[in-house]
Design a protein around this motif. Sequence first.
Motif, PDB file in Angstrom:
ATOM      1  N   PRO A  43      64.667  26.658  23.405  1.00  0.00           N
ATOM      2  CA  PRO A  43      65.643  26.448  24.461  1.00  0.00           C
ATOM      3  C   PRO A  43      66.281  27.759  24.891  1.00  0.00           C
ATOM      4  CG  PRO A  43      65.946  24.871  22.686  1.00  0.00           C
ATOM      5  CD  PRO A  43      64.939  25.866  22.216  1.00  0.00           C
ATOM      6  N   THR A  44      66.507  27.905  26.198  1.00  0.00           N
ATOM      7  CA  THR A  44      67.086  29.122  26.739  1.00  0.00           C
ATOM      8  C   THR A  44      68.459  29.391  26.176  1.00  0.00           C
ATOM      9  OG1 THR A  44      65.859  28.813  28.791  1.00  0.00           O
ATOM     10  CG2 THR A  44      67.749  30.290  28.871  1.00  0.00           C
ATOM     11  N   THR A  45      69.241  28.335  25.927  1.00  0.00           N
ATOM     12  CA  THR A  45      70.598  28.556  25.442  1.00  0.00           C
ATOM     13  C   THR A  45      70.601  29.257  24.097  1.00  0.00           C
ATOM     14  OG1 THR A  45      70.540  26.283  24.608  1.00  0.00           O
ATOM     15  CG2 THR A  45      71.680  26.674  26.675  1.00  0.00           C
ATOM     16  N   ILE A  46      69.700  28.884  23.189  1.00  0.00           N
ATOM     17  CA  ILE A  46      69.632  29.570  21.911  1.00  0.00           C
ATOM     18  C   ILE A  46      69.194  31.004  22.122  1.00  0.00           C
ATOM     19  CG2 ILE A  46      68.465  29.653  19.683  1.00  0.00           C
ATOM     20  CD1 ILE A  46      68.294  26.686  19.684  1.00  0.00           C
ATOM     21  N   ILE A  47      68.237  31.216  22.989  1.00  0.00           N
ATOM     22  CA  ILE A  47      67.758  32.562  23.274  1.00  0.00           C
ATOM     23  C   ILE A  47      68.905  33.442  23.735  1.00  0.00           C
ATOM     24  CG2 ILE A  47      66.367  33.901  24.888  1.00  0.00           C
ATOM     25  CD1 ILE A  47      64.274  31.689  24.743  1.00  0.00           C
ATOM     26  N   CYS A  48      69.752  32.920  24.609  1.00  0.00           N
ATOM     27  CA  CYS A  48      70.867  33.714  25.118  1.00  0.00           C
ATOM     28  C   CYS A  48      71.844  34.074  24.014  1.00  0.00           C
ATOM     29  CB  CYS A  48      71.602  32.952  26.213  1.00  0.00           C
ATOM     30  SG  CYS A  48      70.653  32.758  27.730  1.00  0.00           S
ATOM     31  N   ALA A  49      72.156  33.123  23.172  1.00  0.00           N
ATOM     32  CA  ALA A  49      73.156  33.379  22.134  1.00  0.00           C
ATOM     33  C   ALA A  49      72.698  34.471  21.193  1.00  0.00           C
ATOM     34  CB  ALA A  49      73.440  32.102  21.352  1.00  0.00           C
TER      35      ALA A  49
ATOM     36  N   CYS B 267      62.959  26.488  14.264  1.00  0.00           N
ATOM     37  CA  CYS B 267      64.267  25.872  14.093  1.00  0.00           C
ATOM     38  C   CYS B 267      64.183  24.442  13.602  1.00  0.00           C
ATOM     39  CB  CYS B 267      65.076  25.949  15.397  1.00  0.00           C
ATOM     40  SG  CYS B 267      65.886  27.562  15.607  1.00  0.00           S
ATOM     41  N   ALA B 268      62.983  23.921  13.409  1.00  0.00           N
ATOM     42  CA  ALA B 268      62.836  22.609  12.794  1.00  0.00           C
ATOM     43  C   ALA B 268      62.975  22.702  11.284  1.00  0.00           C
ATOM     44  CB  ALA B 268      61.490  21.995  13.162  1.00  0.00           C
ATOM     45  N   PHE B 269      62.935  23.903  10.739  1.00  0.00           N
ATOM     46  CA  PHE B 269      63.095  24.134   9.312  1.00  0.00           C
ATOM     47  C   PHE B 269      64.560  23.951   8.933  1.00  0.00           C
ATOM     48  CE2 PHE B 269      63.635  27.723   6.064  1.00  0.00           C
ATOM     49  CZ  PHE B 269      63.433  26.882   4.991  1.00  0.00           C
ATOM     50  N   ALA B 270      64.837  23.008   8.015  1.00  0.00           N
ATOM     51  CA  ALA B 270      66.220  22.668   7.674  1.00  0.00           C
ATOM     52  C   ALA B 270      66.996  23.855   7.117  1.00  0.00           C
ATOM     53  CB  ALA B 270      66.236  21.516   6.676  1.00  0.00           C
ATOM     54  N   GLY B 271      66.292  24.844   6.578  1.00  0.00           N
ATOM     55  CA  GLY B 271      66.983  26.005   6.038  1.00  0.00           C
ATOM     56  C   GLY B 271      67.734  26.814   7.068  1.00  0.00           C
ATOM     57  N   ILE B 272      67.270  26.784   8.327  1.00  0.00           N
ATOM     58  CA  ILE B 272      67.933  27.546   9.384  1.00  0.00           C
ATOM     59  C   ILE B 272      68.418  26.664  10.533  1.00  0.00           C
ATOM     60  CG2 ILE B 272      66.673  29.678   8.883  1.00  0.00           C
ATOM     61  CD1 ILE B 272      64.866  29.038  11.295  1.00  0.00           C
ATOM     62  N   LEU B 273      68.265  25.351  10.384  1.00  0.00           N
ATOM     63  CA  LEU B 273      68.614  24.435  11.470  1.00  0.00           C
ATOM     64  C   LEU B 273      70.089  24.556  11.868  1.00  0.00           C
ATOM     65  CD1 LEU B 273      67.793  22.160  13.380  1.00  0.00           C
ATOM     66  CD2 LEU B 273      68.274  20.536  11.535  1.00  0.00           C
ATOM     67  N   THR B 274      70.971  24.642  10.886  1.00  0.00           N
ATOM     68  CA  THR B 274      72.397  24.753  11.199  1.00  0.00           C
ATOM     69  C   THR B 274      72.680  26.012  11.993  1.00  0.00           C
ATOM     70  OG1 THR B 274      73.056  23.493   9.241  1.00  0.00           O
ATOM     71  CG2 THR B 274      74.709  24.926  10.210  1.00  0.00           C
ATOM     72  N   ALA B 275      72.087  27.128  11.605  1.00  0.00           N
ATOM     73  CA  ALA B 275      72.306  28.392  12.322  1.00  0.00           C
ATOM     74  C   ALA B 275      71.817  28.294  13.759  1.00  0.00           C
ATOM     75  CB  ALA B 275      71.606  29.536  11.602  1.00  0.00           C
ATOM     76  N   CYS B 276      70.668  27.646  13.969  1.00  0.00           N
ATOM     77  CA  CYS B 276      70.145  27.492  15.324  1.00  0.00           C
ATOM     78  C   CYS B 276      71.095  26.674  16.193  1.00  0.00           C
ATOM     79  CB  CYS B 276      68.773  26.827  15.280  1.00  0.00           C
ATOM     80  SG  CYS B 276      67.448  27.875  14.665  1.00  0.00           S
ATOM     81  N   LYS B 277      71.632  25.592  15.630  1.00  0.00           N
ATOM     82  CA  LYS B 277      72.543  24.743  16.398  1.00  0.00           C
ATOM     83  C   LYS B 277      73.875  25.433  16.656  1.00  0.00           C
ATOM     84  CE  LYS B 277      70.561  20.236  15.313  1.00  0.00           C
ATOM     85  NZ  LYS B 277      70.839  18.858  14.858  1.00  0.00           N
ATOM     86  N   MET B 278      74.350  26.205  15.693  1.00  0.00           N
ATOM     87  CA  MET B 278      75.583  26.964  15.896  1.00  0.00           C
ATOM     88  C   MET B 278      75.398  27.990  17.006  1.00  0.00           C
ATOM     89  SD  MET B 278      76.599  27.427  11.866  1.00  0.00           S
ATOM     90  CE  MET B 278      78.060  28.457  12.079  1.00  0.00           C
TER      91      MET B 278
END
Length: 296
Positions: free
Chosen positions: A5-11, A147-158
């Motif tokens: 998603p572009t929004t994650i890319i921007c952040a 980002c489907a990996f639960a180890g980094i999923l929270t960071a991706c959503k943040m």
Amino acid sequence: MRKRPTTIICALGAVLVLTTACGQARAGTALPKGDDAAAYVGGKFETAMNKLQDVIADQRDVTTSSDNYFRFDEKYAHSVITSARTGSPESRVVHNRSQKNPDDVLDTFTPADGALEYMYLGPVFKGAAPTSWVSMPKPEGGLTMKCAFAGILTACKMADAVALSYNADKKTVKGAKVGKDGKTELTADVSFDAFLTRPVEQLPPSIKNQITPELRKAVIPTKILLNPDGSLDQMVMEAKFEGGGHKVELRYDFRFTGKASAQDLPKLPDPAQITALPDKAAKDALFDKIAEARGN
């Protein structure tokens, strides 16, 4: 591979640019704040966004920790998720520990070899399967959807929530500074609405239906900490606020914690002690039982 998603890319693009620029800054000095920071970061998004996939992929042979706490009035959830990813091809393990109930334990192990991944079910899930260990087909797409990996999923959503707030209001970015240790700290104000929209925490309908427009306008101070080499060290969201007769408290602390090795991966029990789930329907049925055991 599906496009991120572009929004994650921007952040995370903002993170990359600030690191590059701050590499020339004197330790302990502040970078632009307020309007200047918004303009500075915003102007660099486009050139940085193409680097995001590489940045995520470069975080290899690492361990992570995500301490997730959310309270709405008297109801709360608190879990600590730790993970390790190591090897080439890569194996991954995720440990999910409830801080409310020590028997609420879920471990997911995805070895590099084979078509199966494995899950260990803690005591609270006794009866969800005939054995404590289950196997199931690896998710479609294997390990390619980062980002489907639960180890980094929270960071991706943040990160996605930071970007969503930024796109709505460029003044979301408050500033950045370089510490004496050479690490760069980026601060931003993220709306509770963005937190819910992504969502950083998946809330049950019984709580979501009580969240008022007033609460959604609340601000969550957010810190993104970067190592001198530009890699992500830590991301923290923390806030207390109230409105519409309700109180909310949250703290989400994601960090990379060290170097991973094969010793971080579990040893599977004898195959006779592993229940095989043949397809998605069987897997979905298991997760329904897990949710029921948790009272969701």
